[in-house]
Write a protein that holds these residues in place. Structure first.
Motif, PDB file in Angstrom:
ATOM      1  N   UNK A   3       0.812  -1.224   0.000  1.00  0.00           N
ATOM      2  CA  UNK A   3       0.000   0.000   0.000  1.00  0.00           C
ATOM      3  C   UNK A   3       0.845   1.274   0.000  1.00  0.00           C
ATOM      4  N   UNK A   4       1.878   1.305  -0.826  1.00  0.00           N
ATOM      5  CA  UNK A   4       2.695   2.509  -0.995  1.00  0.00           C
ATOM      6  C   UNK A   4       2.150   3.331  -2.158  1.00  0.00           C
ATOM      7  N   UNK A   5       2.087   4.640  -1.990  1.00  0.00           N
ATOM      8  CA  UNK A   5       1.647   5.508  -3.077  1.00  0.00           C
ATOM      9  C   UNK A   5       2.783   5.665  -4.082  1.00  0.00           C
ATOM     10  N   UNK A   6       2.418   6.062  -5.294  1.00  0.00           N
ATOM     11  CA  UNK A   6       3.399   6.146  -6.371  1.00  0.00           C
ATOM     12  C   UNK A   6       4.532   7.117  -6.047  1.00  0.00           C
ATOM     13  N   UNK A   7       4.221   8.199  -5.309  1.00  0.00           N
ATOM     14  CA  UNK A   7       5.246   9.192  -4.973  1.00  0.00           C
ATOM     15  C   UNK A   7       5.845   8.942  -3.584  1.00  0.00           C
ATOM     16  N   UNK A   8       5.651   7.743  -3.047  1.00  0.00           N
ATOM     17  CA  UNK A   8       6.174   7.399  -1.726  1.00  0.00           C
ATOM     18  C   UNK A   8       7.699   7.460  -1.693  1.00  0.00           C
ATOM     19  N   UNK A   9       8.232   8.073  -0.642  1.00  0.00           N
ATOM     20  CA  UNK A   9       9.681   8.118  -0.455  1.00  0.00           C
ATOM     21  C   UNK A   9      10.228   6.701  -0.274  1.00  0.00           C
ATOM     22  N   UNK A  10       9.492   5.868   0.462  1.00  0.00           N
ATOM     23  CA  UNK A  10       9.919   4.499   0.691  1.00  0.00           C
ATOM     24  C   UNK A  10      10.036   3.710  -0.595  1.00  0.00           C
ATOM     25  N   UNK A  11       9.085   3.895  -1.499  1.00  0.00           N
ATOM     26  CA  UNK A  11       9.096   3.155  -2.759  1.00  0.00           C
ATOM     27  C   UNK A  11      10.328   3.505  -3.586  1.00  0.00           C
ATOM     28  N   UNK A  12      10.662   4.782  -3.642  1.00  0.00           N
ATOM     29  CA  UNK A  12      11.807   5.220  -4.444  1.00  0.00           C
ATOM     30  C   UNK A  12      13.135   4.943  -3.750  1.00  0.00           C
ATOM     31  N   UNK A  13      13.258   5.392  -2.504  1.00  0.00           N
ATOM     32  CA  UNK A  13      14.540   5.309  -1.803  1.00  0.00           C
ATOM     33  C   UNK A  13      14.929   3.883  -1.446  1.00  0.00           C
ATOM     34  N   UNK A  14      13.988   3.123  -0.872  1.00  0.00           N
ATOM     35  CA  UNK A  14      14.318   1.757  -0.473  1.00  0.00           C
ATOM     36  C   UNK A  14      14.574   0.865  -1.685  1.00  0.00           C
ATOM     37  N   UNK A  15      13.780   1.077  -2.745  1.00  0.00           N
ATOM     38  CA  UNK A  15      13.979   0.288  -3.955  1.00  0.00           C
ATOM     39  C   UNK A  15      15.353   0.523  -4.554  1.00  0.00           C
TER      40      UNK A  15
END
Length: 247
Positions: A3-15
């Motif tokens: 349930x991460x949004x497309x602009x989530x910091x977690x989605x970009x940074x952790x990935x």
């Protein structure tokens, strides 16, 4: 992570960090989350509904008020506690008709929400709206608000067939949205799930994402992950081929 949004910091940074350390990284679609943009005033909001929907809402509201129903609001720690208990009863009653307990059955979960009532309630971030008839709750809506966004967390309504024609859940939700507009909200977030009733209110939807990270040294987990990826790829290919064959 789900349930991460497309602009989530977690989605970009952790990935990105996981890829840099040679982890297996997968990003897949998660849930659909309907939301309703709100107008600045109640008058503008009503105009946005269209004539047909305005008429239906007026008739529904007039019907429940005609039989003696009234709207109540709990927004302080003192009033939220009893309102939560009312919501728990209605919610359990509804799920019992399906032979299930629902997600508010566990005493620990109920205690958690009472704790929230004491903390968020004192900050004006939690509200429970109730439609009541002769001292008995017919429907409840539980919402949270942060900034200009209202989050529709839970709803419950009486499943007695005698109330079916009055659509208490629909009528109370209309009242909840109207009051949210009056409080300065600019968005009513229905949260995840594609329930049919949400589609009656909005066609605007956000899609969440699921981020899966598997370190290379975790061999059993890596094997399961790669196997799952291969299975999903195969299903997509088969579906595409079957679709092409029907043309």
């Amino acid at each position: 992570l789900s349930d991460l949004l497309e602009d989530s910091v977690g989605l970009a940074a952790l990935g990105a960090e996981a890829r840099a350390t040679r982890c297996a990284v997968g990003v897949s679609t998660g849930e659909w989350c309907p939301y309703l943009p709100l107008a600045a005033t109640r008058e503008e909001y009503f105009d946005s509904l269209g004539r047909s929907k305005r008429s239906r809402l007026k008739r529904a509201n007039k019907a429940v008020e005609g039989v003696g129903c009234r709207y109540l609001l709990a927004e302080t720690p003192e009033t939220l506690g009893p309102a939560l208990e009312t919501l728990f009863v209605l919610h359990a009653k509804r799920w019992a008709t399906r032979g299930l307990t629902g997600n508010l059955h566990d005493p620990a979960i109920r205690a958690f929400h009472h704790h929230l009532a004491g903390t968020l309630g004192s900050q004006g971030l939690m509200r429970i709206y109730t439609l009541e008839h002769q001292g008995k709750a017919v429907a409840c809506d539980y919402v949270l608000q942060r900034g200009k966004t209202v989050y529709f967390y839970q709803t419950a309504f009486d499943t007695d067939p005698a109330w079916e024609e009055y659509k208490p859940g629909y009528t109370l939700l209309a009242h909840t949205i109207e009051d949210s507009v009056d409080r300065g909200a600019r968005e009513f977030d229905f949260l995840r799930g594609r329930e049919e009733y949400k589609e009656r209110w909005t066609s605007a939807v956000r899609e969440t994402w699921r981020l899966t990270i598997v370190p290379q040294e975790h061999v059993p987990a890596l094997v399961r992950y790669c196997g799952g990826q291969a299975l999903r790829w195969t299903k997509r290919r088969v579906k595409a081929l079957l679709t092409r064959g029907k043309r």
